[in-house]
Design a protein around this motif. Structure first.
Motif, mmCIF file in Angstrom:
data_model
loop_
_atom_site.group_PDB
_atom_site.id
_atom_site.type_symbol
_atom_site.label_atom_id
_atom_site.label_comp_id
_atom_site.label_asym_id
_atom_site.label_seq_id
_atom_site.Cartn_x
_atom_site.Cartn_y
_atom_site.Cartn_z
ATOM 1 N N GLU A 188 -74.677 -2.902 17.839
ATOM 2 C CA GLU A 188 -74.432 -1.463 17.992
ATOM 3 C C GLU A 188 -75.727 -0.703 18.267
ATOM 4 O O GLU A 188 -75.778 0.161 19.148
ATOM 5 C CB GLU A 188 -73.761 -0.910 16.732
ATOM 6 C CG GLU A 188 -72.350 -1.404 16.517
ATOM 7 C CD GLU A 188 -71.786 -1.054 15.140
ATOM 8 O OE1 GLU A 188 -70.581 -1.287 14.931
ATOM 9 O OE2 GLU A 188 -72.552 -0.550 14.275
ATOM 10 N N LEU A 189 -76.772 -1.039 17.514
ATOM 11 C CA LEU A 189 -78.060 -0.355 17.716
ATOM 12 C C LEU A 189 -78.654 -0.681 19.075
ATOM 13 O O LEU A 189 -79.240 0.195 19.725
ATOM 14 C CB LEU A 189 -79.041 -0.735 16.597
ATOM 15 C CG LEU A 189 -78.708 -0.181 15.211
ATOM 16 C CD1 LEU A 189 -79.641 -0.780 14.157
ATOM 17 C CD2 LEU A 189 -78.812 1.339 15.193
ATOM 18 N N SER A 190 -78.500 -1.920 19.513
ATOM 19 C CA SER A 190 -78.999 -2.308 20.844
ATOM 20 C C SER A 190 -78.282 -1.525 21.928
ATOM 21 O O SER A 190 -78.904 -1.057 22.892
ATOM 22 C CB SER A 190 -78.812 -3.807 21.072
ATOM 23 O OG SER A 190 -79.621 -4.550 20.208
ATOM 24 N N ASN A 191 -76.978 -1.367 21.792
ATOM 25 C CA ASN A 191 -76.198 -0.610 22.768
ATOM 26 C C ASN A 191 -76.628 0.866 22.789
ATOM 27 O O ASN A 191 -76.716 1.477 23.850
ATOM 28 C CB ASN A 191 -74.692 -0.705 22.471
ATOM 29 C CG ASN A 191 -74.152 -2.092 22.766
ATOM 30 O OD1 ASN A 191 -74.744 -2.855 23.533
ATOM 31 N ND2 ASN A 191 -73.024 -2.417 22.153
ATOM 32 N N GLN A 192 -76.894 1.423 21.608
ATOM 33 C CA GLN A 192 -77.365 2.804 21.523
ATOM 34 C C GLN A 192 -78.723 2.974 22.210
ATOM 35 O O GLN A 192 -78.961 3.958 22.907
ATOM 36 C CB GLN A 192 -77.466 3.255 20.069
ATOM 37 C CG GLN A 192 -76.139 3.430 19.390
ATOM 38 C CD GLN A 192 -76.269 3.732 17.889
ATOM 39 O OE1 GLN A 192 -77.369 3.909 17.381
ATOM 40 N NE2 GLN A 192 -75.140 3.745 17.199
ATOM 41 N N GLU A 193 -79.620 1.999 22.009
ATOM 42 C CA GLU A 193 -80.936 2.078 22.625
ATOM 43 C C GLU A 193 -80.842 1.988 24.142
ATOM 44 O O GLU A 193 -81.542 2.688 24.865
ATOM 45 C CB GLU A 193 -81.836 0.951 22.088
ATOM 46 C CG GLU A 193 -82.288 1.173 20.667
ATOM 47 C CD GLU A 193 -83.084 0.004 20.122
ATOM 48 O OE1 GLU A 193 -83.351 -0.959 20.876
ATOM 49 O OE2 GLU A 193 -83.437 0.045 18.939
ATOM 50 N N GLN A 194 -79.934 1.126 24.632
ATOM 51 C CA GLN A 194 -79.784 0.980 26.087
ATOM 52 C C GLN A 194 -79.176 2.228 26.701
ATOM 53 O O GLN A 194 -79.500 2.594 27.818
ATOM 54 C CB GLN A 194 -78.913 -0.244 26.392
ATOM 55 C CG GLN A 194 -79.628 -1.557 26.074
ATOM 56 C CD GLN A 194 -78.705 -2.764 26.233
ATOM 57 O OE1 GLN A 194 -77.526 -2.633 26.544
ATOM 58 N NE2 GLN A 194 -79.255 -3.943 25.997
ATOM 59 N N ALA A 195 -78.289 2.888 25.954
ATOM 60 C CA ALA A 195 -77.630 4.090 26.469
ATOM 61 C C ALA A 195 -78.580 5.287 26.488
ATOM 62 O O ALA A 195 -78.399 6.217 27.280
ATOM 63 C CB ALA A 195 -76.405 4.418 25.628
ATOM 64 N N ALA A 196 -79.599 5.261 25.634
ATOM 65 C CA ALA A 196 -80.509 6.402 25.532
ATOM 66 C C ALA A 196 -81.468 6.467 26.686
ATOM 67 O O ALA A 196 -81.707 5.624 27.426
ATOM 68 C CB ALA A 196 -81.302 6.307 24.230
#
Length: 196
Positions: A188-196
């Motif tokens: 989840e955190l990896s996905n958030q970082e990629q989306a940012a």
């Protein structure tokens, strides 16, 4: 005035200060002083007393040299260097973690800052300490800490605390659940970082 007299005055003034412990060891159930809890107060005292603390590191030794800025006299406090193997961290992050801990321990020694609470969870027999620690585990809370981690670093801390508790309680099922929860939150955190 000698460096020893100035340091002793600084120690006495530190004892009169009210300091709060912001560090938490959820595994053993105690709080401890982090470097930021007392270093600003020490820097102010050293400035008032005409002292300067200089920390240095070699591969085998950490040193805090307390220098009297007026006459150049000094006293040294040393500690053998340790190591860290934090999961998911680069080598330089592990070095930084060791240096931060070493600085904390050197200043605790130099200023004789006492931390009674760290010994309380491990008094008595090893089995009594383990039994006491096992009774204090909040499995739901530990799982929640993993789920609410907002950074990879905070996730690592929450996961390490949780797995340590599971190992101490000899609970392999909980260790597996913590690993699954960590992997989910990491994604989840990896996905958030990629989306940012």
């Amino acid at each position: 005035m000698s460096v020893y007299k100035k340091l002793q005055e600084a120690r006495c003034e530190m004892q009169r200060k009210t300091l709060s412990k912001s560090g938490k060891n959820t595994f053993a159930g105690y709080s401890y002083f982090e470097l930021g809890d007392f270093l600003p107060a020490i820097n102010e005292l050293f400035l008032e007393k005409g002292l300067c603390g200089v920390v240095s590191f070699t591969a085998s030794l950490a040193t805090l040299k307390v220098v009297d800025v007026e006459d150049g006299s000094s006293i040294e406090f040393t500690s053998p260097m340790g190591s860290a193997a934090l999961k998911g961290c680069h080598e330089v992050q592990n070095v930084g973690a060791v240096e931060t801990y070493q600085r904390r321990y050197l200043y605790v020694t130099a200023l004789e800052i006492v931390e009674h609470d760290a010994l309380e969870p491990v008094t008595g027999s090893p089995q009594q300490a383990k039994d006491k620690a096992v009774q204090q585990y909040d499995w739901t809370g530990l799982m929640a800490d993993i789920a609410k981690a907002t950074t990879m670093a905070s996730l690592k801390v929450a996961f390490d605390d949780s797995v340590a508790a599971a190992k101490a309680a000899d609970n392999k099922a909980m260790a597996a659940r913590f690993t699954k929860a960590k992997d989910k939150r990491k994604a989840e955190l990896s996905n958030q970082e990629q989306a940012a």
